[in-house]
Design an enzyme around this catalytic site. Structure first.
Site, PDB file in Angstrom:
ATOM      1  N   LYS A  22      35.586  39.249  37.504  1.00  0.00           N
ATOM      2  CA  LYS A  22      36.576  40.100  36.819  1.00  0.00           C
ATOM      3  C   LYS A  22      36.604  41.503  37.433  1.00  0.00           C
ATOM      4  CE  LYS A  22      35.322  42.408  32.924  1.00  0.00           C
ATOM      5  NZ  LYS A  22      35.614  43.852  32.891  1.00  0.00           N
ATOM      6  N   ASN A  23      35.422  42.101  37.596  1.00  0.00           N
ATOM      7  CA  ASN A  23      35.399  43.497  38.036  1.00  0.00           C
ATOM      8  C   ASN A  23      35.736  43.667  39.513  1.00  0.00           C
ATOM      9  OD1 ASN A  23      34.905  44.292  35.480  1.00  0.00           O
ATOM     10  ND2 ASN A  23      32.737  44.781  35.777  1.00  0.00           N
ATOM     11  N   ASP A 328      25.805  46.276  32.996  1.00  0.00           N
ATOM     12  CA  ASP A 328      26.579  45.180  32.398  1.00  0.00           C
ATOM     13  C   ASP A 328      25.709  43.978  32.024  1.00  0.00           C
ATOM     14  OD1 ASP A 328      28.823  46.712  32.639  1.00  0.00           O
ATOM     15  OD2 ASP A 328      29.573  45.716  34.444  1.00  0.00           O
TER      16      ASP A 328
END
Ligand code: EPU
Length: 453
Positions: A22-23, A328
């Site tokens: 995603k990032n 994260d």
């Protein structure tokens, strides 16, 4: 609103394929604004944040087509885009407020279109999240930046009556905490089209930055040194088409490693970026978790087997910019440490207020003592299921992990946070043997009503 109902205690075992990151995907997607040529990304996960970015790019004049891959075990779908109307330059508050990564559109749009108006992102559940370094970097490249009605208004001054170009410069991108990931992405992307050479000092070294540089270079950019604190970008006049495969999601992989650790499980991850997870794997190793992978295969896409026994050792861990331990994964590791045999110490140095999961874990019987940006986790013999509230993406993952190990029923409310970053997590955990269901609040209320009758 959806929730997860988890009956804990099952040992997880089996195999799954890690999805695209995603990032990495979010800043890479804004690369479409740097060219009018076809732009294809592969292994794009189907997530709420990615859908928001697709919506933003469509509003910014791009044609956007996403072909999902419905196989729960595929790394992701194919995203085909092209900038067809380059006159638009306003990323509106209504879109930006749903996703902070919208700020990644600023640099590319400014560099190619000469102007960009992007709503200033506010804070979020994990704390204050300034963008001063993004703006400092773009200003150093010659952008004229002001704030108007909550929007960042950036433009390149015209030169001799003609549209101007950004100018290469030496930019220091460090703050008191270290580097900035999306700030580095913004300045690096913008500098690809600048006149002359840009040197970013104290650049973020995250694997997502390396992936972005690789994609930009495939488009014809000249980026050197990505992955190190000094990145050099020799500007070019224009960039061409690209077809790029996104790296696997290190945070998703790290989360499923924690799922193996907390359930005394045996999970094999395919498409696993162990090269990007060294700090996390080092901590798990010290806890007594076994990880085996083929050292001769591509360390960003290897197969890794994670096995854990009943006893987990306590550890100390401090979050840091890459290659240190990632913020994260702090919440997910905390869930595991709640069941370790002794006292662990977790210090958060990137987002010092990122501890909303602490109180919720306490509701499940965890023994946690917070002092500022440090939490002492005193391991308990067991967690007990409870209704808990997800507050942000990684905190939600932490609560799901705790629920997998807890005795009895855990209900994790507001899992829309989780859907921002984990594709079909409940299906993937169920395939590994977890007892987990997604229900909607309405169904749950009906359940309560009928239970009371
Ligand atoms: N910071 C500043 N000024 C800036 C930018 C950042 O002071 O101009 C500070 C932040 O307040 C923070 C630190 O710098 O203390 C690091 O923030 P960074 O800019 O690196 O974060 P980001 O780029 O906005 C990305 C990820 C986050 C991840 C952080 C840190 C994306 C879309 N987001 O955010 O991911 O936590 O890097 O690694 O890539 C998540 O996926 O759950 C998530 C929050």
């Amino acid at each position: 609103m959806d929730r997860f109902e988890i009956r804990g205690g099952n040992r997880l075992a089996g195999r799954l394929t890690i999805k695209g990151s995603k990032n990495a995907a979010l800043p890479l997607m804004t690369g479409v604004l740097l060219t009018d040529q076809p732009f294809v990304l592969r292994d794009v996960p189907e997530l709420a944040d990615i859908a928001n970015m697709r919506r933003l790019l469509a509003e910014l004049g791009c044609s956007v087509e996403y072909t999902a891959d419905n196989d729960v075990d595929s790394p992701g779908g194919v995203l085909t885009m092209r900038a067809v109307d380059e006159t638009v330059s306003h990323a509106r508050y209504e879109v930006v407020r749903t996703m902070r990564a919208s700020i990644s559109a600023l640099g590319p749009m400014l560099a190619r279109r000469g102007a960009a108006r992007v709503s200033l992102p506010g804070g979020c559940a994990i704390g204050e999240r300034p963008v001063d370094l993004h703006l400092r970097g773009l200003t150093a490249l010659g952008a004229d930046i002001t704030l108007d009605s909550g929007d960042i208004v950036a433009r390149i001054p015209r030169a001799g009556g003609r549209a101007g170009r950004l100018k290469g410069a030496r930019v220091f991108m460090g703050g008191p905490f270290g580097s900035t990931v999306l700030g580095t992405a913004n300045v690096m992307s913008a500098a690809t089209l600048a006149e002359g050479t840009t040197i970013i000092e104290c650049a973020a070294c995250e694997p997502e930055i390396v992936d972005l540089a690789n994609m930009l270079n495939a488009m014809g950019a000249k980026v050197e040194g990505a992955g190190s604190p000094r990145v050099t970008i020799h500007g070019v006049k224009e960039l061409g088409p690209v077809d790029h495969r996104i790296i696997p999601d290190r945070i998703e992989a790290g989360t499923y490693m924690c799922a193996a650790a907390i359930t005394c499980g045996d999970i094999t991850l395919d498409n696993c970026p162990v090269d990007a997870l060294m700090a996390h794997m080092d901590r798990l190793h010290h806890m007594g978790v076994t990880m085996q992978f083929d050292a001769s295969s591509d360390p960003m896409r290897t197969t890794c087997r994670i096995t854990a026994g009943r006893v987990l050792n306590p550890i100390e861990v401090t979050t840091q910019p890459h290659p240190g331990f990632p913020t994260d994964l702090q919440a997910q590791l905390m869930a595991v440490l709640c069941l370790a045999d002794g006292n662990s110490v977790i210090t958060e140095r990137i987002f010092t207020e990122r501890f909303l999961h602490v109180a919720e874990l306490g509701r499940m019987g965890a023994q946690l003592y917070r002092q500022g940006s440090t939490v002492i986790v005193s391991g308990v013999r067991r967690l007990t299921g409870a209704p808990v509230m997800a507050s942000d993406l990684r905190a939600s993952a932490c609560l799901v992990l705790a629920g997998l190990a807890a005795h009895g029923l855990t209900t994790v409310n507001r899992v829309y946070h989780l859907d921002r970053g984990y594709e079909r997590m409940e299906d993937r955990l169920r395939a590994l043997g977890a007892d987990i269901q997604r229900t909607s609040e309405k169904e749950a209320q009906t359940g309560i009503a009928s239970g009371m009758a």
